[in-house]
Scaffold this active site. Sequence first.
Site, short mmCIF file in Angstrom:
data_model
loop_
_atom_site.label_atom_id
_atom_site.label_comp_id
_atom_site.label_asym_id
_atom_site.label_seq_id
_atom_site.Cartn_x
_atom_site.Cartn_y
_atom_site.Cartn_z
CB CYS A 144 37.63 48.26 37.25
SG CYS A 144 38.79 49.44 37.95
CG HIS A 153 39.40 44.40 39.58
ND1 HIS A 153 39.33 44.42 38.20
CD2 HIS A 153 39.86 45.60 39.95
CE1 HIS A 153 39.74 45.60 37.76
NE2 HIS A 153 40.06 46.34 38.80
CD GLU A 170 38.15 41.07 37.26
OE1 GLU A 170 37.19 41.24 38.03
OE2 GLU A 170 38.89 42.01 36.89
N1 LIG Z 1 41.70 48.51 36.86
C1 LIG Z 1 41.02 49.33 36.12
O1 LIG Z 1 40.07 48.96 35.43
C2 LIG Z 1 41.43 50.77 36.13
C3 LIG Z 1 40.26 51.64 35.81
C4 LIG Z 1 40.54 53.07 35.44
N2 LIG Z 1 41.18 53.22 34.22
C5 LIG Z 1 41.10 53.82 36.60
O2 LIG Z 1 42.28 53.72 36.90
O3 LIG Z 1 40.35 54.47 37.24
#
Ligand SMILES: NC(=O)CC[C@H](N)C(=O)O
Length: 220
Positions: A86, A194, A196
């Site tokens: 992400c 994600h 994790e």
């Molecule tokens: N969960 C995250 O890592 C968010 C990633 C990023 N800042 C976005 O909102 O696009």
Amino acid sequence: MKSAVVVFPASNCDRDMIVALEKVTGQKPHIVWHQDSEIPDVDLIALPGGFSFGDYLRCGAMAARSPAMKEVIARADKGVNVFGVCNGFQVLTETGLLPGALMRNQSLKFVCKHVDLKVENTDTPYTNAYEQGQVINIPVAHHDGNYFADDDTLKELEDDGRVVFRYMDNPNGSRNDIAGIINRRKNILGMMPHPERLIEEAQGGTDGRGFFESMLNSLN
Ligand SMILES: NC(=O)CC[C@H](N)C(=O)O
């Protein structure tokens, strides 16, 4: 497996990454603050999700210029595995370690839900525990996950099998439904979903566990 997790101001998925790495690999990762210019000798460096530097300028742009990232780039060049999730994926594109960019979601809305992903390439240190073509269900949570690369770059990624996961139902407008890619040398992987967050049943499933098991397998 020895690992390190780099933490930036406003990272918010670092703890989940640390817990997942410890649970699956049996070893506590080192925690590296973004201002540290030294990283211990490790097999894997993870860049966690979050909103580094408040997502100012572009997501990941400021984090990409931190002292720790200079060392991450040096290690990646030596072949150390680097895993960006992400915001970590956004940092990897901002450093140029991976091609393309993550733009604002096509809907202009934050997307937070579970998505089905097709595993397109299992011949990587991050996906060898999955089956080719396997569909896994993993959460996404982002507002800038719309993967863009120019036609030549996309063709190169596709021809080389470097699109590692694809969305079954594209949540953000990414070109070619791309959810995750790997570099040519296959040591640097970036993905928006994600894994994790799904490593034990108490979290609602274990579809993310294979990533961490794959990293362990790749060392043996
Ligand atoms: N969960 C995250 O890592 C968010 C990633 C990023 N800042 C976005 O909102 O696009």
